[in-house]
Design a protein around this motif. Sequence first.
Motif, PDB file in Angstrom:
ATOM      1  N   ASP A   4       0.828  -1.198   0.000  1.00 57.82           N
ATOM      2  CA  ASP A   4       0.000   0.000   0.000  1.00 57.82           C
ATOM      3  C   ASP A   4       0.865   1.252   0.000  1.00 57.82           C
ATOM      4  N   LYS A   5       1.956   1.211   0.768  1.00 54.40           N
ATOM      5  CA  LYS A   5       2.857   2.358   0.816  1.00 54.40           C
ATOM      6  C   LYS A   5       3.548   2.562  -0.518  1.00 54.40           C
ATOM      7  N   ASP A   6       3.952   1.457  -1.168  1.00 52.75           N
ATOM      8  CA  ASP A   6       4.607   1.565  -2.467  1.00 52.75           C
ATOM      9  C   ASP A   6       3.672   2.133  -3.519  1.00 52.75           C
ATOM     10  N   ALA A   7       2.364   1.880  -3.362  1.00 51.16           N
ATOM     11  CA  ALA A   7       1.400   2.373  -4.351  1.00 51.16           C
ATOM     12  C   ALA A   7       1.145   3.869  -4.205  1.00 51.16           C
ATOM     13  N   ARG A   8       1.465   4.427  -3.039  1.00 47.63           N
ATOM     14  CA  ARG A   8       1.220   5.854  -2.813  1.00 47.63           C
ATOM     15  C   ARG A   8       2.408   6.656  -3.335  1.00 47.63           C
ATOM     16  N   THR A   9       2.353   6.954  -4.610  1.00 42.69           N
ATOM     17  CA  THR A   9       3.469   7.636  -5.275  1.00 42.69           C
ATOM     18  C   THR A   9       3.167   9.081  -5.619  1.00 42.69           C
ATOM     19  N   GLU A  10       1.901   9.507  -5.448  1.00 44.66           N
ATOM     20  CA  GLU A  10       1.508  10.856  -5.868  1.00 44.66           C
ATOM     21  C   GLU A  10       1.532  11.815  -4.683  1.00 44.66           C
ATOM     22  N   ASP A  11       2.030  13.030  -4.927  1.00 48.29           N
ATOM     23  CA  ASP A  11       2.025  14.054  -3.879  1.00 48.29           C
ATOM     24  C   ASP A  11       0.588  14.390  -3.483  1.00 48.29           C
ATOM     25  N   PRO A  12       0.354  14.698  -2.214  1.00 51.81           N
ATOM     26  CA  PRO A  12      -1.012  15.031  -1.780  1.00 51.81           C
ATOM     27  C   PRO A  12      -1.533  16.276  -2.478  1.00 51.81           C
ATOM     28  N   THR A  13      -2.799  16.227  -2.847  1.00 53.33           N
ATOM     29  CA  THR A  13      -3.428  17.364  -3.519  1.00 53.33           C
ATOM     30  C   THR A  13      -3.738  18.457  -2.501  1.00 53.33           C
ATOM     31  N   GLY A  14      -4.073  19.631  -3.027  1.00 54.91           N
ATOM     32  CA  GLY A  14      -4.437  20.736  -2.152  1.00 54.91           C
ATOM     33  C   GLY A  14      -5.634  20.408  -1.284  1.00 54.91           C
ATOM     34  N   LYS A  15      -6.596  19.667  -1.830  1.00 56.64           N
ATOM     35  CA  LYS A  15      -7.793  19.299  -1.074  1.00 56.64           C
ATOM     36  C   LYS A  15      -7.433  18.371   0.081  1.00 56.64           C
ATOM     37  N   ARG A  16      -6.544  17.418  -0.159  1.00 48.46           N
ATOM     38  CA  ARG A  16      -6.153  16.490   0.903  1.00 48.46           C
ATOM     39  C   ARG A  16      -5.379  17.223   2.000  1.00 48.46           C
ATOM     40  N   LEU A  17      -4.489  18.140   1.599  1.00 46.95           N
ATOM     41  CA  LEU A  17      -3.738  18.916   2.576  1.00 46.95           C
ATOM     42  C   LEU A  17      -4.661  19.808   3.391  1.00 46.95           C
ATOM     43  N   SER A  18      -5.652  20.389   2.713  1.00 45.09           N
ATOM     44  CA  SER A  18      -6.606  21.253   3.419  1.00 45.09           C
ATOM     45  C   SER A  18      -7.436  20.456   4.413  1.00 45.09           C
ATOM     46  N   LYS A  19      -7.858  19.245   4.030  1.00 42.83           N
ATOM     47  CA  LYS A  19      -8.646  18.411   4.935  1.00 42.83           C
ATOM     48  C   LYS A  19      -7.811  17.996   6.151  1.00 42.83           C
ATOM     49  N   ALA A  20      -6.547  17.642   5.892  1.00 37.20           N
ATOM     50  CA  ALA A  20      -5.666  17.253   7.000  1.00 37.20           C
ATOM     51  C   ALA A  20      -5.477  18.426   7.958  1.00 37.20           C
ATOM     52  N   ARG A  21      -5.364  19.624   7.409  1.00 37.72           N
ATOM     53  CA  ARG A  21      -5.200  20.813   8.252  1.00 37.72           C
ATOM     54  C   ARG A  21      -6.437  21.067   9.094  1.00 37.72           C
ATOM     55  N   SER A  22      -7.623  20.933   8.464  1.00 41.23           N
ATOM     56  CA  SER A  22      -8.871  21.141   9.210  1.00 41.23           C
ATOM     57  C   SER A  22      -9.065  20.078  10.285  1.00 41.23           C
ATOM     58  N   ASP A  23      -8.502  18.884  10.076  1.00 39.27           N
ATOM     59  CA  ASP A  23      -8.584  17.812  11.075  1.00 39.27           C
ATOM     60  C   ASP A  23      -7.519  17.948  12.157  1.00 39.27           C
ATOM     61  N   GLY A  24      -6.680  18.967  12.038  1.00 32.86           N
ATOM     62  CA  GLY A  24      -5.629  19.163  13.038  1.00 32.86           C
ATOM     63  C   GLY A  24      -4.363  18.386  12.753  1.00 32.86           C
ATOM     64  N   ASP A  25      -4.292  17.740  11.587  1.00 32.97           N
ATOM     65  CA  ASP A  25      -3.096  16.978  11.218  1.00 32.97           C
ATOM     66  C   ASP A  25      -2.123  17.922  10.518  1.00 32.97           C
ATOM     67  N   ILE A  26      -1.318  18.630  11.316  1.00 30.53           N
ATOM     68  CA  ILE A  26      -0.408  19.654  10.811  1.00 30.53           C
ATOM     69  C   ILE A  26       1.002  19.316  11.291  1.00 30.53           C
ATOM     70  N   PRO A  27       1.992  19.375  10.396  1.00 29.90           N
ATOM     71  CA  PRO A  27       3.360  19.072  10.831  1.00 29.90           C
ATOM     72  C   PRO A  27       3.907  20.158  11.764  1.00 29.90           C
ATOM     73  N   VAL A  28       4.182  19.776  12.991  1.00 31.00           N
ATOM     74  CA  VAL A  28       4.694  20.714  13.990  1.00 31.00           C
ATOM     75  C   VAL A  28       5.931  20.113  14.638  1.00 31.00           C
ATOM     76  N   SER A  29       6.991  20.876  14.719  1.00 30.24           N
ATOM     77  CA  SER A  29       8.226  20.427  15.357  1.00 30.24           C
ATOM     78  C   SER A  29       8.254  20.915  16.806  1.00 30.24           C
ATOM     79  N   GLN A  30       8.296  19.969  17.730  1.00 35.39           N
ATOM     80  CA  GLN A  30       8.397  20.326  19.144  1.00 35.39           C
ATOM     81  C   GLN A  30       9.753  20.957  19.439  1.00 35.39           C
ATOM     82  N   GLU A  31      10.750  20.635  18.625  1.00 31.60           N
ATOM     83  CA  GLU A  31      12.077  21.203  18.840  1.00 31.60           C
ATOM     84  C   GLU A  31      12.071  22.708  18.569  1.00 31.60           C
ATOM     85  N   VAL A  32      11.284  23.130  17.572  1.00 30.24           N
ATOM     86  CA  VAL A  32      11.178  24.562  17.290  1.00 30.24           C
ATOM     87  C   VAL A  32      10.536  25.277  18.472  1.00 30.24           C
ATOM     88  N   LYS A  33       9.512  24.652  19.059  1.00 26.52           N
ATOM     89  CA  LYS A  33       8.889  25.239  20.250  1.00 26.52           C
ATOM     90  C   LYS A  33       9.898  25.325  21.389  1.00 26.52           C
TER      91      LYS A  33
END
Length: 357
Positions: A4-33
Amino acid sequence: MSDDKDARTEDPTGKRLSKARSDGDIPVSQEVKSVAMLIGGLIVVGTLAPWVAKELTGFMRAFIERPHTIALDVLALRQLLAQTVWKVGVLLAFPMFVLTVAALVSNIGQVGLAFTPNKLEPKLSSINPFAGAKQLFSLQSLLEAGKGVVKIAIISVVVAVFIVPAIHHPDQIIDQDIRTTMQQIHWLIVMILMIVVLVMSVIAAGDLFYQRWSHKEKLKMTKQEVKDEHKESEGDPKIKGKIRQLRLERHRKRMMANVPKASVVITNPTHYAVALQYDMDGMAAPVVVAKGADYIAKRIRQIAETHEVPIIENPPLARALYATVEVDQEIPQEHYKAVAEVIGYVMRLKGKGVTRH
């Protein structure tokens, strides 16, 4: 899972990134904090700490030098407690404000202003002890723990390398004035924080890059998912093609219905056909009521012959009108002269009872 991982070869679309953001799935570095908080701490220790220490020393001097002057009745003790809480609260408010601003800036700088109400929704999985234990002993937790150990080791070594040489003779501290000793300790703390901030900044930069890369990899899509999302957002291509076909058919039917009303049909003679309508009393210029190439041109000619609409062969004019004028539009001025000659010729033919040339 690997397939399944090998089949995921396409970069996420804007819609998928937007949905992940609305769900709170945002890349955050605790080290930066952590770096932001350390910088805030450095500002507090380097600039505010001496002032806070001086103010607290002045306030506490009465407790140390003149304790016998403090009244011990209930009312006086309440007032003293209130004064102490107020003084300490005011002095600590400035450092707390700096640290709060540092935390907010680090978060907003990474993800911007993100409102994620889904994060606030209660989830049964969060109180499931088995799920908590599984997460505690997961590979991600072990990696985080290992990263923490490595980070502490690196910081310890760097601090030791820079700070130990700075402490030449610790035994001299006994013979120094207390103010000189406190200044040296303050300087050492500031130096340690500066070194830690520099080391942590490098670690945080690498961690931020990794978090964003990992987040993008996690959201990658299969080719089928991209196609399905495109269908949802843009519509099924088959349905859209069918709609375009229906619109084209209606357009053709309307054109063919207009051919009998035309004043003349100008042809190539076989490849193009343009039907013009002109009324000297009601129109400023001739209007294209139908046009077509190949099969459509043939149908226009057939309908024109059936309804005795004059057909004139003029290849240059037919090609020019077909390429530059849309249906229901007036012809442009550059074609006025050529079209006027054709219509004048048609009128003369009608006077002789001829409808084709």
